[in-house]
Design a protein around this motif. Sequence first.
Motif, PDB file in Angstrom:
ATOM      1  N   ALA A  31       0.834  -1.202   0.000  1.00  0.00           N
ATOM      2  CA  ALA A  31       0.000   0.000   0.000  1.00  0.00           C
ATOM      3  C   ALA A  31       0.873   1.258   0.000  1.00  0.00           C
ATOM      4  O   ALA A  31       0.582   2.226  -0.717  1.00  0.00           O
ATOM      5  N   TRP A  32       1.959   1.259   0.786  1.00  0.00           N
ATOM      6  CA  TRP A  32       2.865   2.410   0.830  1.00  0.00           C
ATOM      7  C   TRP A  32       3.487   2.633  -0.542  1.00  0.00           C
ATOM      8  O   TRP A  32       3.558   3.764  -1.015  1.00  0.00           O
ATOM      9  N   GLU A  34       2.267   1.672  -3.470  1.00  0.00           N
ATOM     10  CA  GLU A  34       1.226   2.122  -4.399  1.00  0.00           C
ATOM     11  C   GLU A  34       0.966   3.620  -4.239  1.00  0.00           C
ATOM     12  O   GLU A  34       0.861   4.350  -5.230  1.00  0.00           O
ATOM     13  N   GLU A  35       0.879   4.088  -2.993  1.00  0.00           N
ATOM     14  CA  GLU A  35       0.651   5.504  -2.740  1.00  0.00           C
ATOM     15  C   GLU A  35       1.829   6.341  -3.232  1.00  0.00           C
ATOM     16  O   GLU A  35       1.640   7.417  -3.805  1.00  0.00           O
ATOM     17  N   LEU A  36       3.045   5.842  -3.020  1.00  0.00           N
ATOM     18  CA  LEU A  36       4.234   6.564  -3.463  1.00  0.00           C
ATOM     19  C   LEU A  36       4.273   6.684  -4.981  1.00  0.00           C
ATOM     20  O   LEU A  36       4.491   7.775  -5.519  1.00  0.00           O
ATOM     21  N   ALA A  38       1.772   6.482  -7.081  1.00  0.00           N
ATOM     22  CA  ALA A  38       0.683   7.365  -7.524  1.00  0.00           C
ATOM     23  C   ALA A  38       1.066   8.830  -7.330  1.00  0.00           C
ATOM     24  O   ALA A  38       0.804   9.665  -8.198  1.00  0.00           O
ATOM     25  N   ALA A  39       1.704   9.149  -6.214  1.00  0.00           N
ATOM     26  CA  ALA A  39       2.139  10.526  -5.972  1.00  0.00           C
ATOM     27  C   ALA A  39       3.243  10.926  -6.946  1.00  0.00           C
ATOM     28  O   ALA A  39       3.258  12.054  -7.446  1.00  0.00           O
ATOM     29  N   ASP A  42       2.129  11.981 -10.434  1.00  0.00           N
ATOM     30  CA  ASP A  42       1.408  13.252 -10.448  1.00  0.00           C
ATOM     31  C   ASP A  42       2.336  14.463 -10.478  1.00  0.00           C
ATOM     32  O   ASP A  42       1.869  15.584 -10.662  1.00  0.00           O
ATOM     33  N   ARG A  60       8.638  11.878   1.679  1.00  0.00           N
ATOM     34  CA  ARG A  60       8.024  10.575   1.972  1.00  0.00           C
ATOM     35  C   ARG A  60       8.983   9.678   2.746  1.00  0.00           C
ATOM     36  O   ARG A  60       8.584   8.989   3.684  1.00  0.00           O
TER      37      ARG A  60
END
Length: 71
Positions: A31-32, A34-36, A38-39, A42, A60
């Motif tokens: 999950a960490w 995936e969030e990284l 995605a960020a 962007d 991060r």
Amino acid sequence: MTSADARAVTSPSGAERRRWLEGAWSAIDAAWLEELVAAMVDVPSPTGEEGPLAGLLAARLAAAGAAAAGQ
């Protein structure tokens, strides 16, 4: 002091490296990551203008407990 001396002073032992690596891996999960990612996608980072992306990564990593700073 030579560059070899400097490396010897700052390079952790094998056991210290292993403890650091195990600690780092324990803080990372899917999950960490995936969030990284995605960020990261962007943040515009054309060649020569990677500063904002480096800042995101440093923030991060620092939030996760790593000694990190943007350059």
